[in-house]
Design a protein around this motif. Structure first.
Motif: not given
Length: 224
Positions: A69-98
């Motif tokens: 389930t962790f590798g399924s597209p919906p889960t990957v998309v959700l995790c990517a958005l969550l990590v991107a949001g966390l990266a923005l909060v931490l002012r890691r814009r490059r990581l948010a893009v990645l």
């Protein structure tokens, strides 16, 4: 321009070994894709790995059973958005893009390459394209972003510990999901290795490009 505290590097101590890791991942992927192109049977490595995974069992509710389930597209998309949001909060814009680009490119690449390589798995008449494993690639792509987040936040200034953190996180994510995919018969073991290599090549390759482009946009430091 060199990264500054206001514009931290994405790869940090991994910038030097990253091109070598990308090259190795591309080489392994290319060899496997050539060997198993148009094939439908399990190779010797696949049979041995399959036996080892079968020995782990597949109980309902177990980690191996639910890992896919962790590798399924919906889960990957959700995790990517969550990590991107966390990266923005931490002012890691490059990581948010990645966090968006890495998993996105991996998903597109594994989907497009499957019919081109033409390896299949399944019963006669219902075979599905198998190489490379998109679920494994998706899990590894998220694992790489998490690893880079850890390397950026923790006092990991040397290359050795940084590479170890990257490898451990990617192997944990990819190995768990890959084993689950092999156990349910969706992929051969070499398919999961292909997905792993695709994610590493595209993830770290994207990180190198992001760092290069972002460094060029850093305003010069004014001296008085």
């Amino acid at each position: 321009m060199r990264p500054t505290p206001d514009h931290p590097s994405l790869l940090g101590p991994l910038r030097r070994p990253a091109p070598l890791i990308v090259a190795a991942a591309v080489a392994v992927f290319a060899v496997l894709a050539w060997v198993y192109r148009g094939d439908a049977a399990a190779g010797r490595i696949d049979r041995r790995a399959g036996s080892a995974v079968d020995a782990l069992g597949h109980r309902p509710g177990s980690l191996l059973a639910d890992a896919v389930t962790f590798g399924s597209p919906p889960t990957v998309v959700l995790c990517a958005l969550l990590v991107a949001g966390l990266a923005l909060v931490l002012r890691r814009r490059r990581l948010a893009v990645l966090a968006v680009v890495g998993p996105g490119l991996t998903g597109v690449a594994t989907t497009v390459l499957k019919p081109l390589i033409g390896r299949t798995i399944g019963a006669p008449g219902v075979d599905g394209f198998a190489f490379p494993s998109g679920h494994t690639g998706g899990a590894v792509s998220i694992g790489l972003v998490v690893a880079l987040l850890l390397v950026g936040l923790l006092p990991v200034a040397r290359t050795g510990p940084a590479v170890a953190t990257l490898a451990a996180t990617a192997l944990l994510a990819g190995g768990t999901v890959g084993a689950g995919m092999v156990r349910i018969g969706a992929h051969y073991a070499t398919d999961t290795v292909g997905g792993f290599c695709a994610a590493v090549a595209l993830g770290l390759g994207s990180a190198l490009v992001i760092d290069r482009v972002a460094d060029r946009r850093i305003p010069p430091v004014r001296t008085t």
